[in-house]
Scaffold this motif. Structure first.
Motif, PDB file in Angstrom:
ATOM      1  N   ASP A   1       7.880 -13.572  -8.103  1.00 21.07           N
ATOM      2  CA  ASP A   1       6.997 -14.060  -7.039  1.00 21.07           C
ATOM      3  C   ASP A   1       7.353 -13.465  -5.678  1.00 21.07           C
ATOM      4  OD1 ASP A   1       5.558 -15.572  -8.820  1.00 21.07           O
ATOM      5  OD2 ASP A   1       6.730 -17.402  -8.493  1.00 21.07           O
ATOM      6  N   ASP A   2       8.622 -13.160  -5.458  1.00 16.68           N
ATOM      7  CA  ASP A   2       9.020 -12.542  -4.184  1.00 16.68           C
ATOM      8  C   ASP A   2       8.375 -11.170  -4.020  1.00 16.68           C
ATOM      9  OD1 ASP A   2      10.556 -14.756  -3.557  1.00 16.68           O
ATOM     10  OD2 ASP A   2      12.434 -13.864  -4.271  1.00 16.68           O
ATOM     11  N   ALA A   3       8.324 -10.398  -5.102  1.00 18.59           N
ATOM     12  CA  ALA A   3       7.693  -9.073  -5.040  1.00 18.59           C
ATOM     13  C   ALA A   3       6.198  -9.208  -4.779  1.00 18.59           C
ATOM     14  CB  ALA A   3       7.939  -8.303  -6.330  1.00 18.59           C
ATOM     15  N   ARG A   4       5.559 -10.174  -5.417  1.00 18.47           N
ATOM     16  CA  ARG A   4       4.129 -10.396  -5.187  1.00 18.47           C
ATOM     17  C   ARG A   4       3.874 -10.779  -3.726  1.00 18.47           C
ATOM     18  NH1 ARG A   4       1.975 -10.523 -10.286  1.00 18.47           N
ATOM     19  NH2 ARG A   4       3.385 -11.211 -11.906  1.00 18.47           N
ATOM     20  N   ALA A   5       4.717 -11.631  -3.182  1.00 19.20           N
ATOM     21  CA  ALA A   5       4.576 -12.027  -1.779  1.00 19.20           C
ATOM     22  C   ALA A   5       4.830 -10.840  -0.855  1.00 19.20           C
ATOM     23  CB  ALA A   5       5.537 -13.175  -1.461  1.00 19.20           C
ATOM     24  N   ALA A   6       5.797 -10.006  -1.206  1.00 21.37           N
ATOM     25  CA  ALA A   6       6.122  -8.839  -0.366  1.00 21.37           C
ATOM     26  C   ALA A   6       4.966  -7.854  -0.309  1.00 21.37           C
ATOM     27  CB  ALA A   6       7.388  -8.150  -0.886  1.00 21.37           C
ATOM     28  N   VAL A   7       4.344  -7.553  -1.463  1.00 20.66           N
ATOM     29  CA  VAL A   7       3.235  -6.596  -1.443  1.00 20.66           C
ATOM     30  C   VAL A   7       2.021  -7.176  -0.736  1.00 20.66           C
ATOM     31  CG1 VAL A   7       4.007  -5.320  -3.467  1.00 20.66           C
ATOM     32  CG2 VAL A   7       2.383  -7.185  -3.762  1.00 20.66           C
ATOM     33  N   THR A   8       1.795  -8.464  -0.890  1.00 19.49           N
ATOM     34  CA  THR A   8       0.666  -9.097  -0.202  1.00 19.49           C
ATOM     35  C   THR A   8       0.876  -9.081   1.305  1.00 19.49           C
ATOM     36  OG1 THR A   8       0.278 -10.518  -2.120  1.00 19.49           O
ATOM     37  CG2 THR A   8      -0.714 -11.210  -0.050  1.00 19.49           C
ATOM     38  N   ASP A   9       2.092  -9.380   1.740  1.00 16.96           N
ATOM     39  CA  ASP A   9       2.418  -9.368   3.162  1.00 16.96           C
ATOM     40  C   ASP A   9       2.335  -7.949   3.737  1.00 16.96           C
ATOM     41  OD1 ASP A   9       3.304 -10.761   5.542  1.00 16.96           O
ATOM     42  OD2 ASP A   9       5.215  -9.690   5.277  1.00 16.96           O
TER      43      ASP A   9
ATOM     44  N   THR B   1     -10.799  -2.794  18.740  1.00 13.58           N
ATOM     45  CA  THR B   1     -11.009  -3.586  17.526  1.00 13.58           C
ATOM     46  C   THR B   1      -9.822  -4.504  17.305  1.00 13.58           C
ATOM     47  OG1 THR B   1      -9.964  -2.032  16.013  1.00 13.58           O
ATOM     48  CG2 THR B   1     -12.298  -1.687  16.461  1.00 13.58           C
ATOM     49  N   GLN B   2     -10.113  -5.640  16.698  1.00 16.24           N
ATOM     50  CA  GLN B   2      -9.061  -6.580  16.316  1.00 16.24           C
ATOM     51  C   GLN B   2      -9.367  -7.064  14.904  1.00 16.24           C
ATOM     52  OE1 GLN B   2      -6.162  -7.465  17.873  1.00 16.24           O
ATOM     53  NE2 GLN B   2      -5.754  -8.465  15.925  1.00 16.24           N
ATOM     54  N   ALA B   3      -8.437  -6.821  13.997  1.00 17.46           N
ATOM     55  CA  ALA B   3      -8.623  -7.215  12.598  1.00 17.46           C
ATOM     56  C   ALA B   3      -7.746  -8.414  12.274  1.00 17.46           C
ATOM     57  CB  ALA B   3      -8.288  -6.055  11.676  1.00 17.46           C
ATOM     58  N   THR B   4      -8.267  -9.284  11.432  1.00 21.01           N
ATOM     59  CA  THR B   4      -7.497 -10.406  10.893  1.00 21.01           C
ATOM     60  C   THR B   4      -7.764 -10.488   9.393  1.00 21.01           C
ATOM     61  OG1 THR B   4      -9.281 -11.979  11.345  1.00 21.01           O
ATOM     62  CG2 THR B   4      -7.554 -11.771  13.016  1.00 21.01           C
ATOM     63  N   VAL B   5      -6.761 -10.858   8.656  1.00 18.54           N
ATOM     64  CA  VAL B   5      -6.901 -11.011   7.204  1.00 18.54           C
ATOM     65  C   VAL B   5      -7.168 -12.480   6.927  1.00 18.54           C
ATOM     66  CG1 VAL B   5      -5.739 -10.792   4.980  1.00 18.54           C
ATOM     67  CG2 VAL B   5      -5.393  -9.051   6.744  1.00 18.54           C
ATOM     68  N   SER B   6      -8.337 -12.757   6.356  1.00 18.80           N
ATOM     69  CA  SER B   6      -8.692 -14.154   6.069  1.00 18.80           C
ATOM     70  C   SER B   6      -8.175 -14.612   4.709  1.00 18.80           C
ATOM     71  CB  SER B   6     -10.208 -14.342   6.145  1.00 18.80           C
ATOM     72  OG  SER B   6     -10.859 -13.507   5.208  1.00 18.80           O
ATOM     73  N   ALA B   7      -8.001 -13.685   3.782  1.00 17.32           N
ATOM     74  CA  ALA B   7      -7.453 -14.024   2.464  1.00 17.32           C
ATOM     75  C   ALA B   7      -6.888 -12.757   1.833  1.00 17.32           C
ATOM     76  CB  ALA B   7      -8.528 -14.620   1.567  1.00 17.32           C
ATOM     77  N   ALA B   8      -5.868 -12.941   1.011  1.00 15.74           N
ATOM     78  CA  ALA B   8      -5.231 -11.804   0.346  1.00 15.74           C
ATOM     79  C   ALA B   8      -4.624 -12.268  -0.964  1.00 15.74           C
ATOM     80  CB  ALA B   8      -4.145 -11.207   1.238  1.00 15.74           C
ATOM     81  N   GLY B   9      -4.628 -11.377  -1.931  1.00 19.23           N
ATOM     82  CA  GLY B   9      -4.016 -11.713  -3.210  1.00 19.23           C
ATOM     83  C   GLY B   9      -3.691 -10.472  -4.009  1.00 19.23           C
ATOM     84  N   PRO B  10      -2.553 -10.491  -4.698  1.00 12.84           N
ATOM     85  CA  PRO B  10      -2.195  -9.342  -5.530  1.00 12.84           C
ATOM     86  C   PRO B  10      -3.104  -9.265  -6.751  1.00 12.84           C
ATOM     87  CG  PRO B  10      -0.587 -11.098  -5.799  1.00 12.84           C
ATOM     88  CD  PRO B  10      -1.545 -11.544  -4.738  1.00 12.84           C
ATOM     89  N   VAL B  11      -3.574  -8.061  -7.038  1.00 16.90           N
ATOM     90  CA  VAL B  11      -4.405  -7.836  -8.218  1.00 16.90           C
ATOM     91  C   VAL B  11      -3.532  -7.357  -9.369  1.00 16.90           C
ATOM     92  CG1 VAL B  11      -6.299  -6.446  -9.149  1.00 16.90           C
ATOM     93  CG2 VAL B  11      -6.418  -7.295  -6.804  1.00 16.90           C
ATOM     94  N   ASP B  12      -2.626  -6.418  -9.061  1.00 11.73           N
ATOM     95  CA  ASP B  12      -1.733  -5.866 -10.077  1.00 11.73           C
ATOM     96  C   ASP B  12      -0.435  -5.490  -9.382  1.00 11.73           C
ATOM     97  OD1 ASP B  12      -0.905  -4.794 -12.583  1.00 11.73           O
ATOM     98  OD2 ASP B  12      -1.432  -2.788 -11.890  1.00 11.73           O
ATOM     99  N   VAL B  13       0.674  -5.973  -9.904  1.00  8.70           N
ATOM    100  CA  VAL B  13       1.978  -5.651  -9.329  1.00  8.70           C
ATOM    101  C   VAL B  13       2.881  -5.163 -10.455  1.00  8.70           C
ATOM    102  CG1 VAL B  13       3.958  -6.477  -8.018  1.00  8.70           C
ATOM    103  CG2 VAL B  13       1.692  -7.434  -7.563  1.00  8.70           C
ATOM    104  N   GLN B  14       3.312  -3.922 -10.339  1.00 10.73           N
ATOM    105  CA  GLN B  14       4.250  -3.327 -11.288  1.00 10.73           C
ATOM    106  C   GLN B  14       5.560  -3.088 -10.549  1.00 10.73           C
ATOM    107  OE1 GLN B  14       3.389  -2.873 -14.548  1.00 10.73           O
ATOM    108  NE2 GLN B  14       1.388  -3.736 -14.066  1.00 10.73           N
ATOM    109  N   ALA B  15       6.503  -2.483 -11.216  1.00 13.37           N
ATOM    110  CA  ALA B  15       7.810  -2.248 -10.600  1.00 13.37           C
ATOM    111  C   ALA B  15       7.719  -1.329  -9.383  1.00 13.37           C
ATOM    112  CB  ALA B  15       8.775  -1.667 -11.630  1.00 13.37           C
TER     113      ALA B  15
END
Length: 192
Positions: A68-76, A131-145
């Motif tokens: 889960d830490d890797a998934r959170a890291a890639v999403t962040d 321009t100013q961007a904000t991320v309203s939602a994010a989620g990992p689709v595929d996380v490999q090594a």
């Protein structure tokens, strides 16, 4: 027809009866067929088990090794990278673009460098684009090594000298990431 004339009656031919100890050829074939069926069924079951184990080890387990830490890291990383790539003002566009390049890798880095130099920086400075961007939602689709894909939903507000009223657009972006040492770098950035 007279009573003396009778129709012939078919009678089955008389065969020698075999003893009950020796089965006929048909019976021997019948008894062998179920054994063959069981052998074929056992072989197919073993083959299916080998195939399932191979699929588990090559496709399923590598994904489960990512925690889960890797998934959170890639999403962040994808979220922060999107904001860094899409947010700038006429005064900060050059430094923002230079800083954003440090988050990129591969062919996307080459594309981004060329595109920002030829299009984004001149447009931002000449037309006062901010321009100013904000991320309203994010989620990992595929996380490999060593690779990952994250889906982002981004809201971007843009103003310019020609359009001083803020215009907001919503976009979904497929962000591809590649591991470089301990860091994740953006290797693809595809609006959907």
């Amino acid at each position: 027809m007279s009573a003396e004339q009778k129709l012939p009656v078919a009678t089955p031919p008389i065969t020698e009866s075999k003893s009950n100890d020796e089965p006929s050829a048909a019976a021997r074939w019948w008894w062998r067929k179920p054994r063959r069926s069981v052998t074929v069924l056992a072989a197919l079951t073993a083959l299916a088990a080998v195939l399932a184990a191979t699929l588990y080890l090559t496709m399923y387990r590598p994904d489960k090794r990512v925690d889960d830490d890797a998934r959170a890291a890639v999403t962040d990383t994808a979220s922060q990278g999107a904001v860094a790539l899409l947010s700038y003002t006429p005064d900060t566009v050059v430094s923002v673009v230079d800083t954003a390049r440090g988050r990129l890798t591969g062919e996307f880095l080459d594309y981004y460098s060329k595109f920002t130099t030829e299009v984004v920086v001149p447009a931002a400075q000449e037309s006062s684009v901010a321009t100013q961007a904000t991320v309203s939602a994010a989620g990992p689709v595929d996380v490999q090594a060593d690779t990952a894909t994250v889906l982002l939903f981004v809201n971007q507000t843009t103003t310019s000298s020609a359009e001083p009223e803020p215009a907001t657009t919503a976009t979904s972006i497929n962000v591809e990431l590649t591991r470089s040492g301990d860091d994740w770098l953006i290797s693809g950035f595809d609006p959907l």
